[in-house]
Design a protein around this motif. Structure first.
Motif, PDB file in Angstrom:
ATOM      1  N   THR A 102       0.866  -1.187   0.000  1.00  0.00           N
ATOM      2  CA  THR A 102       0.000   0.000   0.000  1.00  0.00           C
ATOM      3  C   THR A 102       0.900   1.233   0.000  1.00  0.00           C
ATOM      4  O   THR A 102       2.111   1.142   0.229  1.00  0.00           O
ATOM      5  CB  THR A 102      -0.918   0.056   1.240  1.00  0.00           C
TER       6      THR A 102
ATOM      7  N   ASP B 228       1.065   3.438   2.193  1.00  0.00           N
ATOM      8  CA  ASP B 228       1.549   3.766   3.539  1.00  0.00           C
ATOM      9  C   ASP B 228       2.380   2.661   4.171  1.00  0.00           C
ATOM     10  O   ASP B 228       2.858   2.832   5.304  1.00  0.00           O
ATOM     11  CB  ASP B 228       0.357   4.064   4.465  1.00  0.00           C
ATOM     12  N   ARG B 229       2.544   1.533   3.498  1.00  0.00           N
ATOM     13  CA  ARG B 229       3.227   0.397   4.126  1.00  0.00           C
ATOM     14  C   ARG B 229       4.367  -0.115   3.251  1.00  0.00           C
ATOM     15  O   ARG B 229       4.216  -0.308   2.043  1.00  0.00           O
ATOM     16  CB  ARG B 229       2.238  -0.744   4.396  1.00  0.00           C
TER      17      ARG B 229
ATOM     18  N   ASP C 166       5.495   1.736   8.655  1.00  0.00           N
ATOM     19  CA  ASP C 166       4.544   2.789   8.313  1.00  0.00           C
ATOM     20  C   ASP C 166       5.360   3.921   7.693  1.00  0.00           C
ATOM     21  O   ASP C 166       6.186   4.549   8.367  1.00  0.00           O
ATOM     22  CB  ASP C 166       3.825   3.256   9.580  1.00  0.00           C
TER      23      ASP C 166
ATOM     24  N   SER D 160       3.926   6.507   5.997  1.00  0.00           N
ATOM     25  CA  SER D 160       2.974   7.561   5.625  1.00  0.00           C
ATOM     26  C   SER D 160       3.531   8.962   5.852  1.00  0.00           C
ATOM     27  O   SER D 160       3.074   9.925   5.220  1.00  0.00           O
ATOM     28  CB  SER D 160       1.661   7.387   6.411  1.00  0.00           C
ATOM     29  N   ARG D 161       4.496   9.099   6.742  1.00  0.00           N
ATOM     30  CA  ARG D 161       5.048  10.427   7.030  1.00  0.00           C
ATOM     31  C   ARG D 161       6.314  10.726   6.230  1.00  0.00           C
ATOM     32  O   ARG D 161       6.934  11.776   6.417  1.00  0.00           O
ATOM     33  CB  ARG D 161       5.331  10.559   8.526  1.00  0.00           C
TER      34      ARG D 161
ATOM     35  N   PRO E 218       9.041   8.099   0.272  1.00  0.00           N
ATOM     36  CA  PRO E 218       9.098   6.765   0.866  1.00  0.00           C
ATOM     37  C   PRO E 218      10.036   5.840   0.098  1.00  0.00           C
ATOM     38  O   PRO E 218      10.263   6.029  -1.107  1.00  0.00           O
ATOM     39  CB  PRO E 218       7.646   6.268   0.766  1.00  0.00           C
TER      40      PRO E 218
END
Length: 368
Positions: free
Chosen positions: A271, A273-274, A316, A318-319, A323
């Motif tokens: 995903t 975020d992952r 995680d 997401s921040r 990424p």
């Protein structure tokens, strides 16, 4: 080869891989940082008038233990009979074993060790003292025994000064045993409280005519603090060679003093975020030590390793502004370096961005 201590060079195993071709997960050790940590701590002990007795349960490496002795350590600390056996086989002859040893088979091994080196152990009961005394009589050896004191950590050890004196006298009166003094492992941040317990025990021993040759304390979180050091003559620290995320959180080390990272590969981005890396509980310790997450991703400090499966770490991301992508290789600063070293047969030594060789984890798995 990059400027490495001769002892380390002697124990390095050559490799055909480079950092780019090294399979993951792999533990990397920056040799220059690790050696600088050793030099800095030995200088601290010398200035403070403390005997340095480093704990090898962190690195579990003959090469690093020999380097610590070369720099001025009085001897080494081990946590198990198995660790002691590995170090004695390497020619190290001044060893302090800081867990209580009981059981016929393990005591027999202890007796065999006592014939080969200068060995000290701990006890906090008459049963343990009598078992060690019987062992040395059978082995025709001698062992130094320190009374383990509980100075606030709530682990093994005695607190009552009268009980401490009584046990010290029992040790001194046992054939083949020498009373070596007092040993403790204080709770983090509580060494001032520890000093109060130790001072009371020392005073009680002196009043009873029992000399206290050594007062041995330890703990990496407070190793740079002078608070409560007054009664201490010897210090046991282990994690400082590599340092880790926990010691950074305690303020005992900075990020640039951390020598160990776990190299891992991003194997999935299921995903947005992952992210999933190929380092799980068999490569990163599951110890949280009060921290949020199971390690710090050096390249993406905003990422959070929120779960470990055996072979995978779940991040995680997401921040993260950018990424990590599938195939990216990242470096994870573990929460607790001691556990990570014991998960691998070898650690990979780097310096100046180059892979120099592999260092065997000689005492890996020697937990008994």
């Amino acid at each position: 080869m990059t400027d490495l201590p001769d002892i380390l060079q002697k124990h390095l195993l050559p490799l055909e891989q480079t950092l780019e071709t090294l399979e993951t997960p792999a533990v990397l050790i920056d040799a220059a940082i690790a050696d600088s940590n050793l030099v800095r701590w030995q200088a601290r002990c010398d200035r403070a008038g403390l005997a340095n007795r480093p704990h090898i349960k962190t690195h579990r490496s003959v090469a690093w233990a020999l380097r610590q002795l070369e720099l001025g350590a009085k001897g080494i600390t081990v946590q198990t009979v198995g660790e002691a056996e590995v170090m004695v086989d390497a020619g190290i002859n001044d060893i302090f074993l800081t867990t209580i040893v009981l059981g016929p088979a393990k005591l027999a091994r202890l007796g065999a060790l006592a014939r080969r080196c200068c060995l000290a152990v701990v006890a906090d009961s008459a049963q343990a003292v009598d078992a060690i005394a019987a062992t040395v009589r059978q082995a025709d050896a001698q062992i130094t025994v320190l009374v383990e004191c509980d100075t606030g950590a709530g682990r093994c050890g005695l607190t009552d000064p009268v009980a401490i004196v009584t046990l010290a006298q029992r040790i001194a009166g046992s054939q083949g045993l020498r009373f070596g003094g007092l040993m403790t492992y204080p709770a983090a941040g509580k060494r001032q409280d520890s000093a109060g317990v130790l001072n009371a025990a020392i005073a009680a021993c002196q009043a009873a005519g029992v000399p206290v040759p050594v007062v041995s304390s330890g703990g990496s979180p407070d190793m740079w603090s002078d608070a409560g050091l007054e009664p201490v003559t010897e210090y046991r620290a282990g994690t400082y060679i590599y340092n880790d995320r926990a010691l950074v959180s305690y303020g005992a080390a900075t990020l640039d003093q951390c020598a160990m990272t776990v190299l891992a590969t991003v194997v999935s981005r299921p995903t947005a975020d992952r992210a999933i890396i190929d380092a799980g509980s068999k490569a990163l310790t599951s110890d949280l030590l009060g921290l949020d997450g199971y390690g710090m991703v050096i390249e993406h400090p905003e990422a959070r390793i929120y779960q470990l499966n055996e072979e995978h770490g779940l991040l995680d991301v997401s921040r993260c502004a950018a990424p990590p992508a599938i195939g990216d290789r990242i470096h994870v600063l573990p929460n607790h370096t001691c556990v990570v070293a014991n998960l691998f047969d070898r650690l990979y030594v780097v310096a100046g961005g180059q892979l120099l060789g592999a260092l065997p984890v000689d005492a890996r798995g020697r937990s008994g």
